[in-house]
Scaffold this motif. Structure first.
Motif, short mmCIF file in Angstrom:
data_model
loop_
_atom_site.label_atom_id
_atom_site.label_comp_id
_atom_site.label_asym_id
_atom_site.label_seq_id
_atom_site.Cartn_x
_atom_site.Cartn_y
_atom_site.Cartn_z
N GLY A 168 -5.27 1.93 -4.25
CA GLY A 168 -4.84 3.02 -3.39
C GLY A 168 -3.35 3.06 -3.09
N VAL A 169 -2.55 2.25 -3.78
CA VAL A 169 -1.12 2.26 -3.52
C VAL A 169 -0.55 3.64 -3.77
CG1 VAL A 169 -0.55 1.50 -5.88
CG2 VAL A 169 1.10 1.16 -4.03
N ARG A 170 0.34 4.08 -2.85
CA ARG A 170 0.98 5.37 -2.99
C ARG A 170 2.49 5.20 -2.94
NH1 ARG A 170 -2.24 8.23 -5.47
NH2 ARG A 170 -1.08 10.12 -4.88
N PHE A 171 3.18 6.25 -3.37
CA PHE A 171 4.64 6.20 -3.46
C PHE A 171 5.26 7.33 -2.65
CE2 PHE A 171 2.89 4.10 -7.08
CZ PHE A 171 3.73 3.01 -7.31
N LEU A 172 6.30 6.97 -1.92
CA LEU A 172 7.11 7.94 -1.18
C LEU A 172 8.53 7.81 -1.73
CD1 LEU A 172 7.83 9.89 1.15
CD2 LEU A 172 8.07 7.87 2.62
N ASP A 177 0.82 -1.21 0.00
CA ASP A 177 0.00 0.00 0.00
C ASP A 177 0.86 1.26 0.00
OD1 ASP A 177 0.93 -0.31 2.57
OD2 ASP A 177 -1.01 -0.02 3.55
N LEU A 178 2.16 1.13 0.32
CA LEU A 178 3.10 2.25 0.24
C LEU A 178 4.43 1.71 -0.28
CD1 LEU A 178 3.77 5.26 0.82
CD2 LEU A 178 4.68 4.48 3.02
N VAL A 179 4.89 2.27 -1.38
CA VAL A 179 6.19 1.91 -1.95
C VAL A 179 7.15 3.05 -1.64
CG1 VAL A 179 7.46 1.33 -4.05
CG2 VAL A 179 5.08 0.58 -3.78
N ILE A 180 8.21 2.72 -0.92
CA ILE A 180 9.20 3.72 -0.51
C ILE A 180 10.42 3.56 -1.42
CG2 ILE A 180 10.58 4.65 1.37
CD1 ILE A 180 8.66 3.14 3.30
N GLY A 181 10.50 4.39 -2.44
CA GLY A 181 11.64 4.33 -3.35
C GLY A 181 12.80 5.10 -2.77
N VAL A 182 13.96 4.48 -2.71
CA VAL A 182 15.16 5.15 -2.20
C VAL A 182 16.21 5.14 -3.29
CG1 VAL A 182 16.92 5.21 -0.39
CG2 VAL A 182 14.63 4.32 0.13
N GLY A 183 16.44 6.29 -3.90
CA GLY A 183 17.47 6.41 -4.92
C GLY A 183 17.20 5.61 -6.17
N THR A 184 15.93 5.53 -6.58
CA THR A 184 15.60 4.76 -7.79
C THR A 184 14.92 5.65 -8.81
OG1 THR A 184 14.35 2.88 -8.68
CG2 THR A 184 13.40 4.01 -6.78
N ARG A 185 15.13 5.31 -10.10
CA ARG A 185 14.51 6.04 -11.22
C ARG A 185 13.21 5.40 -11.67
NH1 ARG A 185 17.05 6.08 -16.04
NH2 ARG A 185 18.13 4.12 -15.67
N TYR A 186 12.85 4.26 -11.11
CA TYR A 186 11.62 3.55 -11.47
C TYR A 186 11.57 3.26 -12.98
CZ TYR A 186 9.54 4.44 -6.86
OH TYR A 186 9.25 4.48 -5.51
N THR A 187 12.56 2.54 -13.49
CA THR A 187 12.54 2.16 -14.89
C THR A 187 11.45 1.11 -15.13
OG1 THR A 187 14.09 0.32 -14.67
CG2 THR A 187 15.02 2.53 -15.02
N ASP A 188 11.19 0.83 -16.40
CA ASP A 188 10.11 -0.11 -16.73
C ASP A 188 10.40 -1.52 -16.24
OD1 ASP A 188 12.13 -0.53 -18.62
OD2 ASP A 188 10.74 -0.87 -20.27
N PHE A 189 11.68 -1.89 -16.12
CA PHE A 189 11.99 -3.21 -15.57
C PHE A 189 11.59 -3.28 -14.10
CE2 PHE A 189 13.61 -5.04 -19.20
CZ PHE A 189 14.26 -6.23 -18.98
N THR A 190 11.74 -2.18 -13.38
CA THR A 190 11.39 -2.15 -11.96
C THR A 190 9.89 -2.16 -11.76
OG1 THR A 190 13.43 -0.99 -11.40
CG2 THR A 190 11.61 -0.81 -9.84
N THR A 191 9.17 -1.39 -12.56
CA THR A 191 7.71 -1.30 -12.39
C THR A 191 6.95 -2.35 -13.18
OG1 THR A 191 7.37 0.22 -14.26
CG2 THR A 191 7.96 1.21 -12.12
N ALA A 192 7.68 -3.23 -13.89
CA ALA A 192 7.03 -4.18 -14.81
C ALA A 192 6.10 -3.42 -15.75
CB ALA A 192 6.28 -5.27 -14.05
N SER A 193 6.67 -2.37 -16.34
CA SER A 193 5.94 -1.53 -17.28
C SER A 193 4.61 -1.04 -16.70
CB SER A 193 5.71 -2.28 -18.61
OG SER A 193 6.96 -2.65 -19.17
N ASN A 194 4.68 -0.64 -15.42
CA ASN A 194 3.53 -0.10 -14.69
C ASN A 194 2.39 -1.10 -14.52
OD1 ASN A 194 4.63 2.39 -14.06
ND2 ASN A 194 3.89 3.35 -15.94
#
Length: 630
Positions: free
Chosen positions: A325-329, A301-318
């Protein structure tokens, strides 16, 4: 009256070398040289300028002789990454193809936010000889040269057309190289006539300068909002990116994870942020991630990205972060990345920000539930059993699979070993399976996924950390792209280890081709058949003999048993050594667990071949699960 400034008369190239030798960085009280050495291949565009200057001031500037301009940049980037971006190398080339060969390396450096200084020669600033050899004439613009191809892949670009222009250009170049947000490839194009021109330089230009690499803390309002978001989350997940390593924030991340119990998944660049056996480490995330991390990502429900660019490999192409309701910090030193995925930004240095978060949350005694910890711990244990099964070789006297090759190296390596890879099928297997034992053991260049990076980068890493065992893991496709720096390793006695895996083609793209209806077309290294396709017998290419012809010692391994022995012997070696092993061919399954999350590679919308029709049907099902995080 004004005081007279003392000067020294030097050429532009001589002045630049002296200036570079006097530049330092400092972070956390540790000071080191910014430009540790210069790589070069000389031609008419730089031999009389920078070439002569490096001879003149050779005691101040170490020099490495390269064989390919792109690979020289890769070596400098490998050195910079191993040096935590606090030190790098310069690269000088002639004009023409020498300069344009820099473009791929520059793109790799900039994509990965790694500093490298590029010093290509350029055409005459005076235009007295026009066009010169290798000059590209542009009818609509007299001030354009091939070096302008470096503009879009450089974080800073300048063309020094007069001697005095070097002073502001050089200072701006150092500013960008040492900026933790802006850093990447920096290009100073140097016209060949200007390089050799003399000027009376103020001696202050050559004084030692120390560039402080900052660690900005979080804005109090953003920090308070971040704390509220974490305290409200029931199933938070940390995604650790390359910024954790750049900041040396591994200990701060471990303290934060231990204090809160929040699991830590890692991108390719962030793997090793926690040791593989740390209780909160759940492995790689995304298309090449583990089942444990990806299932946590789907339900977070909360993704805490630390020093990441969120490329498509990481997000599985969204398609990966799927909970309602998932949110990002996003804790990131770069505001651009802090706002991604409509995230709540926490703009700060990773180590500073994590420390502030830990302190703030400890005042509330915040921690996730024991049930959540038990859930991911048990799931991680099940995944480790799958890794064991991939690594295990019941028959030691047969040819190994690729995962068994990794298993043999994994069993041998300790925290002093550095594993370098960039492209092909190996990154996927490594991200899922490799057990990282130290913060810098796992060195994957996957921002640009550049075939040919591994061998020169291994040289750069070994130069930065001569006490370490440095392994370049290379498939046959990658090897054929850029084996040239083996000669440099042999020449300078740089004892890198090369693990060369022969699988007769582009195994990774072959598998991808099959999955998207391409039927592995043009991906195998085989003779042509009667129908003109590459489906004949495997080519009789002896890559081990090629390695040996370049001067490197080669150990051939035909079985799992021989592989283990060869790897152990190579690890003990104090000279450049290659272990050559043949694995499965490109049209067979390599044996690792399949992808645990999707990756969007568009499939032909209309086709007559059944493979493409079926692939399109599957593609449309996956596309339907994509979401925009707003």
């Amino acid at each position: 009256m004004t005081a007279q400034t003392s000067t020294t008369r030097l050429t532009v190239a001589q002045a630049l070398v002296r200036f570079l030798a006097a530049q330092y960085t400092e972070r956390d009280g540790v000071r080191q040289r910014l430009i540790g050495a210069t790589w070069g291949i000389f031609g008419h565009g730089n031999v009389a300028g920078l070439g002569q200057a490096l001879v003149e001031y050779g005691d101040d500037m170490p020099f490495h002789q390269g064989r390919n301009e792109q690979s020289m940049v890769h070596a400098a980037v490998g050195y910079a990454r191993q040096s935590n971006r606090l030190s790098t190398h310069a690269v000088t080339t002639s004009i023409g193809p020498g300069a344009t060969n820099l473009v791929t390396g520059a793109a790799l450096a900039t994509v990965n936010h790694l500093p490298v200084l590029l010093l290509p020669g350029d055409i005459f600033a005076t235009r007295v000889a026009d066009p010169v050899l290798q000059q590209l004439e542009v009818p609509y613009a007299g001030d354009v040269s091939v070096n302008d191809t470096l503009r879009p892949v450089s974080r800073y670009f300048d063309r020094v057309t007069r001697p005095e222009a070097l002073i502001p250009a050089a200072l701006q170049a150092m500013r960008v190289l040492t900026d933790p947000v802006e850093t990447g490839a920096v290009t100073l194009a140097l016209p060949q006539d200007v390089q050799a021109e003399a000027y009376d330089w103020p001696d202050e230009f050559f004084a030692e300068r120390t560039w402080a690499v900052r660690r900005p803390g979080a804005d109090p309002t953003e920090l308070a909002e971040a704390v509220r978001a974490i305290r409200a989350a029931r199933r938070p997940l940390i995604v650790a990116g390359g910024g954790v390593h750049h900041s040396r924030a591994e200990e701060a991340l471990a303290e934060f994870a231990e204090a809160t119990g929040i699991p830590v998944a890692s991108t390719q660049a962030g793997k090793g942020s926690l040791r593989y056996d740390h209780p909160q480490d759940v492995g790689g995330v995304g298309h090449t991630g583990t089942a444990t991390a990806d299932e946590l990502a789907r339900t977070a429900d909360l993704v805490i990205g630390v020093g990441t660019r969120y490329t498509d490999f990481t997000t599985a192409s969204n398609t990966l972060f799927a909970a309602d309701g998932v949110r990002f910090l996003n804790l990131n030193i770069a505001p651009y990345d802090g706002h991604k995925l409509a995230g709540q930004p926490l703009v700060a240095d990773a180590r500073s920000g994590l420390g502030e978060l830990t302190a703030a949350l400890q005042t509330h005694g915040h921690r996730v539930t024991d049930a959540y910890v038990t859930e991911y711990a048990e799931d991680k244990e099940r995944w480790e059993q799958r890794v064991d099964a991939c690594y295990e070789a019941e028959e030691p006297d047969v040819r190994p699979t690729q995962p068994q090759v990794l298993g043999a190296l994994d069993a041998l390596a300790d925290e002093s070993d550095v594993i370098i890879n960039a492209a092909g099928s190996l990154p996927g297997d490594l991200h899922k399976l490799w057990r990282a034992r130290s913060r810098d053991q796992y060195h994957l260049e996957y921002g640009y996924s550049c075939m040919g990076y591994e061998i020169p980068a291994a040289i750069g890493v070994k130069l930065a950390a001569p006490e370490r065992n440095v392994w370049a893991l290379v498939g046959d496709g990658t090897y054929l792209m850029m084996p040239t720096e083996i000669v440099t390793a042999v020449q300078e006695g740089i004892a890198i280890k090369l693990l060369l895996v022969q699988n007769h083609g582009y195994a990774s793209i072959g598998g991808l081709s099959e999955s998207v209806g391409g039927e592995r077309f043009g991906t195998a290294y085989r003779y042509t058949s009667d129908d003109g396709t590459f489906t004949g017998a495997p080519l009789p290419v002896d890559l081990a003999a090629n390695v040996a012809s370049l001067g490197m010692r080669v150990l051939r391994a035909k079985t799992v048993r021989e592989l283990r022995e060869a790897l152990a012997e190579a690890r003990r070696a104090d000279t450049p050594t290659c272990v050559y092993v043949e694995t499965e061919t490109a049209d067979t399954v390599s044996g690792p667990p399949p992808a645990q999350a999707w990756w969007d590679v568009p499939v032909a919308e209309t086709a007559t071949r059944s493979s493409a029709v079926k692939a399109r049907e599957l593609y449309e099902r996956h596309v339907s699960t994509r979401r925009r995080h707003l």
